[in-house]
Design an enzyme around this catalytic site. Structure first.
Site, PDB file in Angstrom:
ATOM      1  N   ASP A   1       0.829  -1.218   0.000  1.00 58.88           N
ATOM      2  CA  ASP A   1       0.000   0.000   0.000  1.00 58.88           C
ATOM      3  C   ASP A   1       0.864   1.269   0.000  1.00 58.88           C
ATOM      4  O   ASP A   1       0.346   2.381   0.098  1.00 58.88           O
ATOM      5  CB  ASP A   1      -0.990   0.005   1.170  1.00 58.88           C
ATOM      6  CG  ASP A   1      -0.284   0.071   2.518  1.00 58.88           C
ATOM      7  OD1 ASP A   1       0.965   0.068   2.562  1.00 58.88           O
ATOM      8  OD2 ASP A   1      -0.999   0.131   3.546  1.00 58.88           O
TER       9      ASP A   1
ATOM     10  N   ASP B   1       8.184   5.997  21.391  1.00 60.51           N
ATOM     11  CA  ASP B   1       8.202   7.452  21.369  1.00 60.51           C
ATOM     12  C   ASP B   1       6.925   7.929  22.059  1.00 60.51           C
ATOM     13  O   ASP B   1       5.827   7.592  21.629  1.00 60.51           O
ATOM     14  CB  ASP B   1       8.200   7.911  19.900  1.00 60.51           C
ATOM     15  CG  ASP B   1       8.830   9.279  19.718  1.00 60.51           C
ATOM     16  OD1 ASP B   1       8.664  10.126  20.618  1.00 60.51           O
ATOM     17  OD2 ASP B   1       9.467   9.494  18.674  1.00 60.51           O
TER      18      ASP B   1
ATOM     19  N   ASP C   1       9.123  12.890  23.598  1.00 58.97           N
ATOM     20  CA  ASP C   1       9.087  13.961  22.616  1.00 58.97           C
ATOM     21  C   ASP C   1       8.995  15.321  23.315  1.00 58.97           C
ATOM     22  O   ASP C   1       8.178  15.493  24.229  1.00 58.97           O
ATOM     23  CB  ASP C   1       7.848  13.740  21.733  1.00 58.97           C
ATOM     24  CG  ASP C   1       7.828  14.623  20.503  1.00 58.97           C
ATOM     25  OD1 ASP C   1       8.773  14.523  19.703  1.00 58.97           O
ATOM     26  OD2 ASP C   1       6.881  15.420  20.346  1.00 58.97           O
TER      27      ASP C   1
ATOM     28  N   GLU D   1      13.908  14.213  24.458  1.00 58.59           N
ATOM     29  CA  GLU D   1      14.313  15.009  23.307  1.00 58.59           C
ATOM     30  C   GLU D   1      14.493  16.448  23.772  1.00 58.59           C
ATOM     31  O   GLU D   1      13.518  17.163  24.011  1.00 58.59           O
ATOM     32  CB  GLU D   1      13.254  14.954  22.199  1.00 58.59           C
ATOM     33  CG  GLU D   1      13.728  15.687  20.950  1.00 58.59           C
ATOM     34  CD  GLU D   1      12.607  16.218  20.065  1.00 58.59           C
ATOM     35  OE1 GLU D   1      12.906  16.621  18.933  1.00 58.59           O
ATOM     36  OE2 GLU D   1      11.443  16.261  20.517  1.00 58.59           O
TER      37      GLU D   1
ATOM     38  N   HIS E   1      14.871  11.704  12.219  1.00 60.69           N
ATOM     39  CA  HIS E   1      13.769  11.926  11.275  1.00 60.69           C
ATOM     40  C   HIS E   1      13.415  13.404  11.104  1.00 60.69           C
ATOM     41  O   HIS E   1      12.527  13.724  10.323  1.00 60.69           O
ATOM     42  CB  HIS E   1      12.536  11.149  11.747  1.00 60.69           C
ATOM     43  CG  HIS E   1      11.971  11.727  13.021  1.00 60.69           C
ATOM     44  ND1 HIS E   1      12.530  11.479  14.256  1.00 60.69           N
ATOM     45  CD2 HIS E   1      10.950  12.577  13.231  1.00 60.69           C
ATOM     46  CE1 HIS E   1      11.861  12.160  15.171  1.00 60.69           C
ATOM     47  NE2 HIS E   1      10.892  12.836  14.583  1.00 60.69           N
ATOM     48  N   ASP E   2      14.026  14.270  11.872  1.00 65.28           N
ATOM     49  CA  ASP E   2      13.734  15.705  11.769  1.00 65.28           C
ATOM     50  C   ASP E   2      14.836  16.468  11.047  1.00 65.28           C
ATOM     51  O   ASP E   2      14.795  17.698  10.988  1.00 65.28           O
ATOM     52  CB  ASP E   2      13.612  16.327  13.166  1.00 65.28           C
ATOM     53  CG  ASP E   2      12.358  15.890  13.885  1.00 65.28           C
ATOM     54  OD1 ASP E   2      11.338  15.640  13.215  1.00 65.28           O
ATOM     55  OD2 ASP E   2      12.399  15.806  15.130  1.00 65.28           O
TER      56      ASP E   2
HETATM   57  C1  GLC Z   1       9.618  16.424  17.947  1.00 64.91           C
HETATM   58  C2  GLC Z   1       9.579  15.365  16.882  1.00 64.91           C
HETATM   59  C3  GLC Z   1       9.080  15.985  15.605  1.00 64.91           C
HETATM   60  C4  GLC Z   1       7.692  16.518  15.843  1.00 64.91           C
HETATM   61  C5  GLC Z   1       7.637  17.456  17.048  1.00 64.91           C
HETATM   62  C6  GLC Z   1       6.231  17.666  17.503  1.00 64.91           C
HETATM   63  O1  GLC Z   1      10.519  17.428  17.664  1.00 64.91           O
HETATM   64  O2  GLC Z   1      10.836  14.767  16.745  1.00 64.91           O
HETATM   65  O3  GLC Z   1       9.094  15.085  14.535  1.00 64.91           O
HETATM   66  O4  GLC Z   1       7.220  17.199  14.713  1.00 64.91           O
HETATM   67  O5  GLC Z   1       8.343  16.942  18.151  1.00 64.91           O
HETATM   68  O6  GLC Z   1       5.728  16.482  18.068  1.00 64.91           O
HETATM   69 CA    CA Z   2       2.022  -1.229   4.235  1.00 63.14          CA
END
Ligand code: GLC
Ligand code: CA
Length: 557
Positions: free
Chosen positions: A25, A98, A203, A264, A330-331
């Protein structure tokens, strides 16, 4: 002190949506993850961090949670998750979740209730304020995503009040001042631990507390700030009282369950970090700071690297606290594009890895880094997905920038650089999906993919394996003191990690040109055994040596 598992861990962040799609998908899923766990074990990973996989409208790819105790249907079910967890554990891999507790989705049942009336039992789960006399927002705070008109407040017609959202209007902030909400969160965290997870990534944990009274920000407008709104982290980051909230989490959950936690640390500094991480504080085990992260800057100079590592060593790691060693997630941008040199892709990717794995703390890999995945540049804004990218783009246009200028601005800043699908092989869509991927695959997947990497004598993946092995074999790398040499050198990094008679030396040329250097006096005449090098032929260290561009080597003294 009893040794905890995380002291020797090698972490790996999985961004499920882009990792591996099992059912065509176009969206990565848990069965996809399950099918690749052996590869992670072989890489040397002992802990995975799942970026949010909870049920979510996906406004911010899962950082907008609609149900903290269920899995996003596109990723699978709770049963699938249990299978992944069980298999990971059987392979010796821990799993951390997370936890997005600064805000939820506006589709979370708590918010659906909260907005119904001022006396709804869930009203105080969120932050509501009446309008100012002229009907405008309660203050001038701007949202982090530069979404809409830029404000961090949205008026809810039903009750005529504004709710606070530091991020998207679809992500209302939770009200940590309210005891029943805190109790609800503790209960939910226990539920995950009961299910068998090994800990949490928190987070933006240091934004739970907002400046009391919600005063206006006095900050000057940045290039992205719109109208009178100011995105000003100082109004909601490290606000006095934040430590009581984190200590509350420790007392009620983390301490009694002895679980791993990593916060974080938005806007973290080495001066603020100890209060969150030193064991006697009873708050968190470890944290991410951004001082060497490719989200925040485009280059790392050797001087910056030395300063940051020394400060965190002296203030945190040496004193029993932990930090995460990483350069991207990922940011961010892809670390090899940002800090390395794509002209020396494999070699510079390995150098960055060597620094991460040999510096004091817990190394965390971001998916794709181990095969040297790079930034992407899309020609059309339509191809971008990240809400922050789209918000900044709109905001730049509103401020009079041309489309070209705005596209240039987002090219390196877009979080989509890190989010393009994992490149497994050179078949269609890099082997990520048999369908249409939710975000375009980086067109360089024919040359850069896991299969190709493994078949190359220059394999980055195998270099990571060797680094993980070195950490297992040499306690100096997990426990040793940090001493930095050549304090003035503009190209070469040199440091040792030392414990119980064992000394490991790291040397690295952080540039694309050759770097001559001389050994410090105290090292002259000593014997160096080469443990690992990113050059075809590892070289002996002589008193006067020259390092090739991006050369990095680890020696035993
Ligand atoms: C943290 C995450 C990010 C997200 C933000 C709000 O910085 O790593 O990807 O957009 O928090 O949750
Ligand atoms: Ca999938």
């Amino acid at each position: 002190m009893v040794k905890k598992w995380w002291q020797e861990a090698v972490g790996y962040e999985i961004y499920c949506k882009s990792f591996c799609d099992s059912n065509g998908d176009g969206i990565g899923d848990l069965q996809g993850v399950k099918s690749k766990l052996e590869i992670l074990r072989d890489l040397g990973v002992t802990c995975i961090w799942f970026a949010p996989i909870y049920k979510s409208p996906q406004v911010d790819n899962g950082y907008d949670v609609a149900d903290y105790q269920d899995i996003e249907p596109a990723y699978g079910t709770l049963e699938d998750f249990k299978e992944v967890l069980e298999k990971a554990h059987s392979l010796g891999i821990r799993v951390i979740m997370d936890m997005v507790l600064n805000h939820s989705s506006d589709e979370h049942p708590w918010f659906v209730e909260s907005r119904k009336s001022k006396d709804n039992p869930y009203r105080n789960y969120y932050i509501w304020q009446p309008p100012r006399e002229d009907g405008s927002e309660p203050n001038n705070w701007g949202n982090v995503f530069y979404e809409g008109n830029g404000s961090a407040w949205t008026l809810d017609e039903t009750t005529g009040e504004y709710y606070l959202h530091l991020y998207s209007a679809k992500m209302p902030d939770l009200n940590w001042e309210y005891e029943p909400l805190r109790q609800e969160i503790y209960k939910m965290l226990h539920w995950w631990l009961d299910l068998g997870v090994d800990g949490f990534r928190l987070d933006v944990f240091n934004r739970f507390k907002k400046t009391p009274g919600f005063p206006d920000s006095k900050k000057e407008a940045s290039e992205l700030d719109l109208d009178r709104y100011r995105m000003d982290p100082a109004m909601f980051t490290h606000v006095e009282g934040i430590h009581d909230l984190i200590h509350g989490l420790y007392k009620n959950v983390f301490g009694p369950r002895d679980c791993f936690t990593v916060g974080e640390g938005a806007n973290m500094t080495w001066d603020l970090a100890p209060d969150y991480t030193l064991p006697e504080r009873e708050e968190l085990v470890s944290l991410y700071h951004f001082q060497l992260s490719s989200r925040m800057r485009d280059t790392i100079t050797p001087e910056l690297f030395r300063t940051v590592q020394t400060k965190y060593w002296e203030k945190v790691t040496e004193k029993g606290g932990w930090i995460i060693q990483y350069m991207s997630n990922h940011d961010s941008q892809r670390q090899v594009s940002c800090y390395g040199d794509e002209a020396y892709r494999a070699r510079s990717a390995k150098l960055l890895a060597a620094l991460t794995f040999t510096s004091p703390g817990i190394p965390f890999i971001y998916q794709g880094e181990e095969i040297g995945m790079t930034n992407v540049r899309f020609d059309s804004i339509e191809d971008y997905n990240c809400c922050y990218t789209l918000g900044s783009y709109q905001s730049l246009l509103k401020k009079g920038k041309s489309v070209e200028e705005a596209m240039d601005y987002i090219a390196t800043r877009s979080r989509d650089n890190a989010r393009t699908p994992y490149q497994w092989n050179d078949s269609a869509n890099a082997g990520f999906t048999t369908g249409k991927p939710w975000l375009k695959v980086n067109p360089n997947y024919k040359e850069i993919n896991l299969e190709q990497d493994l078949s190359s004598p220059d394999s980055i993946f195998r270099f990571y394996q060797s680094l993980a092995a070195l950490r297992r074999e040499h306690p100096a790398l997990t426990e040793g003191d940090l001493i930095l040499y050549l304090p003035e050198d503009e190209k070469v990094l040199m440091y040792t990690r030392k414990c119980d008679g064992e000394t490991v030396l790291v040397v690295a040329n952080f540039t694309s040109t050759p770097a001559p250097f001389a050994l410090p006096e105290e090292m002259k005449g000593r014997e160096f055994k080469l443990l690992l090098s990113n050059m075809e032929e590892g070289r002996a260290l002589s008193e006067k040596s020259e390092l090739a561009p991006w050369e990095a080597a680890v020696y035993l003294l």
